[in-house]
Motif scaffolding. Sequence first.
Motif, PDB file in Angstrom:
ATOM      1  N   GLY A 122       0.579  -1.457   0.225  1.00  0.00           N
ATOM      2  CA  GLY A 122       0.022  -0.447   0.099  1.00  0.00           C
ATOM      3  C   GLY A 122       0.914   0.888  -0.390  1.00  0.00           C
ATOM      4  O   GLY A 122       0.712   2.397   0.718  1.00  0.00           O
ATOM      5  N   THR A 123       1.711   1.092  -1.293  1.00  0.00           N
ATOM      6  CA  THR A 123       2.764   2.638  -0.751  1.00  0.00           C
ATOM      7  C   THR A 123       2.425   3.918  -1.325  1.00  0.00           C
ATOM      8  O   THR A 123       2.931   4.773  -0.898  1.00  0.00           O
ATOM      9  CB  THR A 123       4.418   2.212  -2.014  1.00  0.00           C
ATOM     10  OG1 THR A 123       5.305   2.669  -1.202  1.00  0.00           O
ATOM     11  CG2 THR A 123       3.327   1.790  -3.313  1.00  0.00           C
ATOM     12  N   ASP A 145       1.047  -1.191  -4.764  1.00  0.00           N
ATOM     13  CA  ASP A 145      -0.507  -0.774  -4.241  1.00  0.00           C
ATOM     14  C   ASP A 145      -1.330  -1.444  -5.201  1.00  0.00           C
ATOM     15  O   ASP A 145      -1.246  -1.880  -6.381  1.00  0.00           O
ATOM     16  CB  ASP A 145      -0.402   0.785  -4.587  1.00  0.00           C
ATOM     17  CG  ASP A 145      -0.809   1.594  -3.740  1.00  0.00           C
ATOM     18  OD1 ASP A 145      -0.811   1.971  -2.571  1.00  0.00           O
ATOM     19  OD2 ASP A 145      -2.258   1.658  -3.802  1.00  0.00           O
ATOM     20  N   ILE A 146      -2.469  -1.173  -4.814  1.00  0.00           N
ATOM     21  CA  ILE A 146      -3.884  -2.152  -5.689  1.00  0.00           C
ATOM     22  C   ILE A 146      -3.869  -0.816  -6.805  1.00  0.00           C
ATOM     23  O   ILE A 146      -4.894  -0.965  -7.700  1.00  0.00           O
ATOM     24  CB  ILE A 146      -4.934  -2.066  -4.734  1.00  0.00           C
ATOM     25  CG1 ILE A 146      -5.589  -3.147  -5.464  1.00  0.00           C
ATOM     26  CG2 ILE A 146      -5.565  -0.914  -4.378  1.00  0.00           C
ATOM     27  CD1 ILE A 146      -6.373  -4.111  -4.728  1.00  0.00           C
ATOM     28  N   SER A 172      -0.656  -4.842  -7.257  1.00  0.00           N
ATOM     29  CA  SER A 172      -1.017  -5.966  -6.630  1.00  0.00           C
ATOM     30  C   SER A 172      -2.052  -6.453  -5.172  1.00  0.00           C
ATOM     31  O   SER A 172      -2.201  -4.775  -4.995  1.00  0.00           O
ATOM     32  CB  SER A 172       0.145  -6.878  -5.865  1.00  0.00           C
ATOM     33  OG  SER A 172       0.571  -7.622  -5.066  1.00  0.00           O
ATOM     34  N   ASP A 173      -2.896  -7.170  -5.532  1.00  0.00           N
ATOM     35  CA  ASP A 173      -4.285  -6.663  -4.012  1.00  0.00           C
ATOM     36  C   ASP A 173      -3.122  -7.660  -2.898  1.00  0.00           C
ATOM     37  O   ASP A 173      -2.472  -8.749  -2.632  1.00  0.00           O
ATOM     38  CB  ASP A 173      -5.155  -7.682  -4.344  1.00  0.00           C
ATOM     39  CG  ASP A 173      -6.092  -7.903  -3.331  1.00  0.00           C
ATOM     40  OD1 ASP A 173      -5.614  -6.992  -2.330  1.00  0.00           O
ATOM     41  OD2 ASP A 173      -6.662  -8.602  -3.264  1.00  0.00           O
ATOM     42  N   LEU A 174      -2.714  -6.919  -1.782  1.00  0.00           N
ATOM     43  CA  LEU A 174      -1.774  -6.867  -0.738  1.00  0.00           C
ATOM     44  C   LEU A 174      -0.774  -7.698  -1.445  1.00  0.00           C
ATOM     45  O   LEU A 174      -0.110  -7.209  -1.917  1.00  0.00           O
ATOM     46  CB  LEU A 174      -2.511  -7.892   0.232  1.00  0.00           C
ATOM     47  CG  LEU A 174      -3.608  -6.848   0.844  1.00  0.00           C
ATOM     48  CD1 LEU A 174      -4.688  -7.462   1.564  1.00  0.00           C
ATOM     49  CD2 LEU A 174      -3.544  -5.283   1.641  1.00  0.00           C
ATOM     50  N   ASN A 188       1.044   0.756   6.148  1.00  0.00           N
ATOM     51  CA  ASN A 188       0.549   1.575   6.340  1.00  0.00           C
ATOM     52  C   ASN A 188      -0.848   1.838   5.133  1.00  0.00           C
ATOM     53  O   ASN A 188      -1.083   2.212   4.235  1.00  0.00           O
ATOM     54  CB  ASN A 188       1.119   2.920   5.462  1.00  0.00           C
ATOM     55  CG  ASN A 188      -0.171   3.827   6.498  1.00  0.00           C
ATOM     56  OD1 ASN A 188      -1.025   3.732   7.067  1.00  0.00           O
ATOM     57  ND2 ASN A 188       0.009   5.214   6.141  1.00  0.00           N
ATOM     58  N   LEU A 211     -10.457   5.334  -0.892  1.00  0.00           N
ATOM     59  CA  LEU A 211      -9.694   3.775  -1.133  1.00  0.00           C
ATOM     60  C   LEU A 211      -8.236   3.902  -0.004  1.00  0.00           C
ATOM     61  O   LEU A 211      -7.496   2.982  -0.120  1.00  0.00           O
ATOM     62  CB  LEU A 211      -8.925   3.691  -2.270  1.00  0.00           C
ATOM     63  CG  LEU A 211      -8.252   1.892  -3.321  1.00  0.00           C
ATOM     64  CD1 LEU A 211      -9.012   1.340  -3.033  1.00  0.00           C
ATOM     65  CD2 LEU A 211      -7.264   2.293  -4.518  1.00  0.00           C
ATOM     66  N   ALA A 212      -7.467   4.804   0.305  1.00  0.00           N
ATOM     67  CA  ALA A 212      -6.592   4.929   1.160  1.00  0.00           C
ATOM     68  C   ALA A 212      -6.726   5.215   2.858  1.00  0.00           C
ATOM     69  O   ALA A 212      -5.475   4.823   3.231  1.00  0.00           O
ATOM     70  CB  ALA A 212      -5.900   5.766   0.404  1.00  0.00           C
ATOM     71  N   TRP A 222      -8.272  -4.807   5.945  1.00  0.00           N
ATOM     72  CA  TRP A 222      -7.029  -5.132   5.352  1.00  0.00           C
ATOM     73  C   TRP A 222      -6.156  -6.046   5.772  1.00  0.00           C
ATOM     74  O   TRP A 222      -5.453  -6.682   6.080  1.00  0.00           O
ATOM     75  CB  TRP A 222      -6.922  -3.707   4.722  1.00  0.00           C
ATOM     76  CG  TRP A 222      -7.870  -3.357   3.720  1.00  0.00           C
ATOM     77  CD1 TRP A 222      -8.230  -1.800   4.375  1.00  0.00           C
ATOM     78  CD2 TRP A 222      -7.565  -3.437   2.749  1.00  0.00           C
ATOM     79  NE1 TRP A 222      -8.606  -1.768   3.454  1.00  0.00           N
ATOM     80  CE2 TRP A 222      -9.305  -2.692   2.368  1.00  0.00           C
ATOM     81  CE3 TRP A 222      -7.662  -4.869   1.626  1.00  0.00           C
ATOM     82  CZ2 TRP A 222      -9.690  -2.645   1.378  1.00  0.00           C
ATOM     83  CZ3 TRP A 222      -8.760  -4.710   0.639  1.00  0.00           C
ATOM     84  CH2 TRP A 222      -9.559  -4.176  -0.290  1.00  0.00           C
TER      85      TRP A 222
HETATM   86  C1  LIG Z   1      -3.034   4.783   4.460  1.00  0.00           C
HETATM   87  S1  LIG Z   1      -1.730   4.816   2.385  1.00  0.00           S
HETATM   88  C2  LIG Z   1      -0.667   4.983   2.640  1.00  0.00           C
HETATM   89  C3  LIG Z   1       0.215   5.421   1.462  1.00  0.00           C
HETATM   90  C4  LIG Z   1       1.611   5.700   1.669  1.00  0.00           C
HETATM   91  N1  LIG Z   1       2.049   4.035   2.164  1.00  0.00           N
HETATM   92  C5  LIG Z   1       1.914   6.277   2.909  1.00  0.00           C
HETATM   93  O1  LIG Z   1       2.090   6.055   4.035  1.00  0.00           O
HETATM   94  O2  LIG Z   1       1.518   7.739   2.792  1.00  0.00           O
HETATM   95  C6  LIG Z   1      -2.943   3.174   1.909  1.00  0.00           C
HETATM   96  C7  LIG Z   1      -2.359   2.935   0.925  1.00  0.00           C
HETATM   97  O3  LIG Z   1      -2.914   1.921   0.580  1.00  0.00           O
HETATM   98  C8  LIG Z   1      -3.496   1.169  -0.822  1.00  0.00           C
HETATM   99  N2  LIG Z   1      -3.953  -0.095  -0.908  1.00  0.00           N
HETATM  100  C9  LIG Z   1      -5.714  -0.013  -0.335  1.00  0.00           C
HETATM  101  N3  LIG Z   1      -5.976  -1.139  -0.621  1.00  0.00           N
HETATM  102  C10 LIG Z   1      -5.277  -2.220  -1.442  1.00  0.00           C
HETATM  103  C11 LIG Z   1      -5.037  -3.366  -1.611  1.00  0.00           C
HETATM  104  N4  LIG Z   1      -6.420  -4.323  -0.961  1.00  0.00           N
HETATM  105  N5  LIG Z   1      -3.666  -3.694  -1.924  1.00  0.00           N
HETATM  106  C12 LIG Z   1      -2.914  -3.010  -2.218  1.00  0.00           C
HETATM  107  N6  LIG Z   1      -2.414  -1.588  -1.770  1.00  0.00           N
HETATM  108  C13 LIG Z   1      -4.042  -0.920  -1.163  1.00  0.00           C
HETATM  109  C14 LIG Z   1      -3.960   2.040  -1.426  1.00  0.00           C
HETATM  110  O4  LIG Z   1      -4.645   2.732  -1.977  1.00  0.00           O
HETATM  111  C15 LIG Z   1      -3.631   3.442  -0.584  1.00  0.00           C
HETATM  112  O5  LIG Z   1      -2.051   3.576  -0.957  1.00  0.00           O
END
Ligand SMILES: C[S@@+](CC[C@H](N)C(=O)[O-])C[C@H]1O[C@@H](n2cnc3c(N)ncnc32)[C@H](O)[C@@H]1O
Length: 286
Positions: A122-123, A145-146, A172-174, A188, A211-212, A222
């Motif tokens: 979730g970068t 990231d998704i 990637s989904d997680l 995060n 989504l974030a 998650w």
């Molecule tokens: C809280 S934000 C954090 C962004 C960054 N890591 C930061 O700390 O500023 C969460 C991130 O997780 C991503 N995300 C949400 N669901 C996800 C999933 N199933 N797989 C991968 N990434 C996901 C979102 O798109 C978002 O970019």
Amino acid sequence: MNVRQALSNGTQLLRDFRVQSAEIDAELLLAYTLSRERAKLYAHNEFPLTLAQRRAYKELLARRASSEPIAYLLGRKEFYGLPLQVSRHVLIPRPETETIVEIALERLRAGGSQKPRIIDVGTGSGAIALALASNLKKARVTAVDISNGALDVARENARVLRLAQRMRFKRSDLLSEVSGPFDLICANLPYLTNEQLASLPSDIREYEPRLALAGGPDGLYWYERLLRQLPSVSEPGTRLICEIGPNLRAGFEQLVQNLLPASTKLAFHKDMAGRIRVAEVQLASM
Ligand SMILES: C[S@@+](CC[C@H](N)C(=O)[O-])C[C@H]1O[C@@H](n2cnc3c(N)ncnc32)[C@H](O)[C@@H]1O
């Protein structure tokens, strides 16, 4: 209108709209419009603005007055000393997230791993992954990231910071599209409960990607999925260092107990405001 008048009018307008940091924001937006450093605005403050500059500044002020975050207007935000580009595809990196970076660096340096294999799940803008890559010259860092929009921002940040060679970005989904093992997994992930989402201030609720932010009814949707996937990319000693809300400690602890081997170590860490913010999980054996 000259620079001095523009600053004073801009500050007043933002104050009228109850923007808390009105003066600083007016300075930042004017400096951005004029492509000048903020500190240098006062040096030649009698300079007149061109018509195009006045229009651009006015437009930015109007957006700020309707709560659009300053980081999106400027397109940048600093994280762990790195100047990052941000857009509305990504969460604006928060200072409390630097706690993850600090703990991760401490653990990796103490562990003595020569070429640590790291993944940031979730970068978003790439904040955590980039901070680790820039401080660990031999690390191999994967960032997933998704959201394709977020990955584009993260890739661009890596290119500008000249870190792209040691990094890999993947949709990637997680952890479903990556194969480990990794020494360190950082995350995060969205962790706000539905109730917290509904009461967010409008600058976050209306502008930052849902989504974030949305972590499901209890904020742990998650993280529950991530903990289930964890063993598949881990080996003994692998650590997960992740950000949670202070309200999620008990729920997170319960998930670790339910989903991971009894030998798993778990610790919680506070952010600089003294609130529980980071969970650290270490797998002893599979
Ligand atoms: C809280 S934000 C954090 C962004 C960054 N890591 C930061 O700390 O500023 C969460 C991130 O997780 C991503 N995300 C949400 N669901 C996800 C999933 N199933 N797989 C991968 N990434 C996901 C979102 O798109 C978002 O970019």
